[in-house]
Design a protein around this motif. Sequence first.
Motif, short mmCIF file in Angstrom:
data_model
loop_
_atom_site.label_atom_id
_atom_site.label_comp_id
_atom_site.label_asym_id
_atom_site.label_seq_id
_atom_site.Cartn_x
_atom_site.Cartn_y
_atom_site.Cartn_z
N PHE A 1 0.86 -1.19 0.00
CA PHE A 1 0.00 0.00 0.00
C PHE A 1 0.89 1.23 0.00
CE2 PHE A 1 0.37 1.26 4.54
CZ PHE A 1 0.84 0.09 5.11
N THR A 2 0.26 2.39 -0.06
CA THR A 2 1.03 3.64 -0.03
C THR A 2 0.61 4.43 1.20
OG1 THR A 2 -0.62 4.64 -1.48
CG2 THR A 2 1.38 3.82 -2.52
N VAL A 3 1.55 5.23 1.69
CA VAL A 3 1.27 6.07 2.85
C VAL A 3 1.66 7.50 2.51
CG1 VAL A 3 3.49 5.41 3.91
CG2 VAL A 3 1.72 6.49 5.30
N GLY A 4 0.76 8.42 2.82
CA GLY A 4 1.04 9.83 2.62
C GLY A 4 1.42 10.47 3.94
N ARG B 1 -1.99 -2.18 8.59
CA ARG B 1 -1.77 -1.80 7.18
C ARG B 1 -3.03 -1.14 6.61
NH1 ARG B 1 2.80 -4.59 5.82
NH2 ARG B 1 2.59 -4.22 3.59
N ALA B 2 -2.85 -0.54 5.41
CA ALA B 2 -4.01 -0.01 4.70
C ALA B 2 -4.68 -1.14 3.92
CB ALA B 2 -3.58 1.09 3.73
N GLN B 3 -5.98 -1.03 3.76
CA GLN B 3 -6.76 -2.00 2.98
C GLN B 3 -7.32 -1.29 1.75
OE1 GLN B 3 -8.49 -5.60 4.85
NE2 GLN B 3 -9.73 -4.00 5.80
N PRO B 4 -7.60 -2.04 0.69
CA PRO B 4 -8.13 -1.38 -0.50
C PRO B 4 -9.52 -0.79 -0.27
CG PRO B 4 -7.85 -3.76 -0.84
CD PRO B 4 -7.34 -3.46 0.51
N GLY B 5 -9.77 0.36 -0.91
CA GLY B 5 -11.10 0.95 -0.90
C GLY B 5 -11.89 0.46 -2.11
N ALA B 6 -12.99 1.16 -2.41
CA ALA B 6 -13.88 0.73 -3.49
C ALA B 6 -13.16 0.74 -4.84
CB ALA B 6 -15.10 1.65 -3.56
N ASP B 7 -12.18 1.65 -5.00
CA ASP B 7 -11.48 1.73 -6.29
C ASP B 7 -10.27 0.79 -6.36
OD1 ASP B 7 -9.78 2.95 -4.55
OD2 ASP B 7 -9.59 4.84 -5.65
N GLY B 8 -10.07 -0.03 -5.33
CA GLY B 8 -8.99 -0.99 -5.34
C GLY B 8 -7.65 -0.44 -4.87
N ARG B 9 -7.62 0.88 -4.60
CA ARG B 9 -6.37 1.50 -4.17
C ARG B 9 -6.24 1.35 -2.66
NH1 ARG B 9 -4.67 7.22 -3.43
NH2 ARG B 9 -6.79 7.45 -2.65
N SER B 10 -5.01 1.06 -2.16
CA SER B 10 -4.77 0.98 -0.72
C SER B 10 -3.85 2.12 -0.32
CB SER B 10 -4.09 -0.36 -0.36
OG SER B 10 -4.94 -1.43 -0.63
N HIS B 11 -4.39 3.04 0.46
CA HIS B 11 -3.61 4.23 0.81
C HIS B 11 -4.07 4.73 2.17
CE1 HIS B 11 -1.30 7.91 0.17
NE2 HIS B 11 -2.34 8.56 0.67
N LEU B 12 -3.13 5.26 2.93
CA LEU B 12 -3.53 5.96 4.15
C LEU B 12 -2.65 7.18 4.36
CD1 LEU B 12 -1.71 5.49 7.01
CD2 LEU B 12 -2.51 3.19 6.67
N GLU B 13 -3.25 8.20 4.97
CA GLU B 13 -2.53 9.43 5.29
C GLU B 13 -2.28 9.44 6.79
OE1 GLU B 13 -1.64 12.21 3.40
OE2 GLU B 13 -2.22 11.17 1.55
N VAL B 14 -1.02 9.56 7.18
CA VAL B 14 -0.75 9.65 8.62
C VAL B 14 -0.37 11.07 8.97
CG1 VAL B 14 -0.07 7.24 8.88
CG2 VAL B 14 1.68 8.95 8.40
N LEU B 15 -0.69 11.47 10.19
CA LEU B 15 -0.37 12.80 10.71
C LEU B 15 0.68 12.63 11.80
CD1 LEU B 15 -4.11 13.86 11.12
CD2 LEU B 15 -2.63 14.37 9.18
N LEU B 16 1.89 13.06 11.52
CA LEU B 16 2.96 12.90 12.51
C LEU B 16 3.01 14.12 13.43
CD1 LEU B 16 5.86 11.30 10.45
CD2 LEU B 16 4.03 10.21 11.71
#
Lengths: 176, 326
Positions: free
Chosen positions: B237-240, B311-326
């Motif tokens: 997955f990707t993390v922002g 971990r991130a899981q896929p959404g409706a569009d199949g993309r797995s992404h999460l944004e974290v706030l440090l």
Amino acid sequence: MSAPAPPHYTSVPAWAREPVVEPVDHAGTSHSVLSVGPDGAAAAAHWLDALGCAGARVRHHDCADAAQAVDALETDLADALVGHRVLVAGSAQACLAVRAAAVRAGLSDAELRVAVTTVDERSVWCVHCHATNSAAAELEDVLACAGCGRTLLVYPHVSRRTGAHLGFMVDAEGPA
Amino acid sequence: MSASLSLVVLDAVDAAPGVRSLSLADPSGATLPSYTPGSHVVVEIPAGEGRERPLANAYSLTGESLHPDRYSISVLHVPHSDGGHGGSAWMHTLGVGSQVQVLPPRSAFAPVRPASRHLLLGAGIGVTPLVSHLRSHARWGAPVEVLHLARPGQGAHLDDLVELGGDAVTLVHDRATWLTILRGRLRAQPMGTHLYTCGPAGFMDTVVAEATVAGWPAGRVHLEHFGIDALAPGEPFTVGVDGDVLDVPSGVSLLEALEEAGREIPSLCRQGVCGECRLKVGSATGLLHRDLYLTDDDKAAGDCVMACVSRAQPGADGRSHLEVLL
């Protein structure tokens, strides 16, 4: 609940502010059903039906007042095992008094369900003379203490151990 | 986080097959910080000898909790083939005089003082925090009952259990007998009893399931996890973070990916238990929570994640992404 509780109301159960009927907890393996007064008996009837349908082990006590319900509960809990549940139907004042007995016997909030028929009357304990007043009062109302005559604020704090609200002299710093 | 303590090994014995008991003391002999029964210490294990990065292993304290002159722990050797990361193997190499860095005791499994009675359910090396509980209950005269499952001829601290608990202790060596006794004992506890369990994950799952069937509310059931079993490597997955987007490949944790990108994330156990690496989540396509730390409510809120295991899981569009706030 019509309005969220103010942040300092933490010890006042939602059911002591507005009547509510909580459902039977079918995870329990045995149950004490305590009803206080005729309104309480009517409210408990639904529980008894639900428990009867499920074939649960039930001890039912139809009580005239909160003191009688406290006695019955203390007897039940003396030999109760974990898995037991307590259901109390009646006024908020009665439910708070019975909850206090349950807490003293080691019951947790998760093991207690209530059916509250009215929240009009409250027990108010005077911090000055230690009298417990029973009166029709809202939270943050004032009332005259039957024990010492002081004007008490019904503070939004309920004792888990006694079921009474904290009352203290509201005009202590005012001109005599 | 508190500064770590520099301790030396005072005593080391092979207490049972695969189990080494160590006593750690201050080199000057000074009294160590007291702790609540059921507490653990985290031992810092250096990188090297096949360990890619430093490890931090938690061990329950089994000895005297009040003004202790030593911290006593018992370490089960978990081989690589069983999912071990080399930490317990290193612990087994320690001998008298070895130096170790230890974080001060942390309490996450304390006896409930208002409980009228305590039911201790352990298996294998899960005995360790329960010995600490039992020591406390023996001192205070609190009603207690112990049911412990250990393989025949194995198991550390069984003599401690019997010495501290006497007739209140039942030792069982096979799972079928244990289950029969467990079912009976769960239905015979006076109101006000609390239950404490420590053992392998499958063992504790059984305890929780049996307690639930016997009508125990969750608030009376207390668990001490060793850590989660070996986890699946997970999907990439990707993390922002602060406008950057990082890839988190399969087999790499969110925590590791952030660290490799130069982000400092507080962390300790790296196995979803201790709660140090909790991160705020701004948004996510979905979250796969795999930790043992967050409550169900925390997980449902979806605004935080334990970076070491989740971990991130896929959404409706199949993309797995999460944004974290440090």
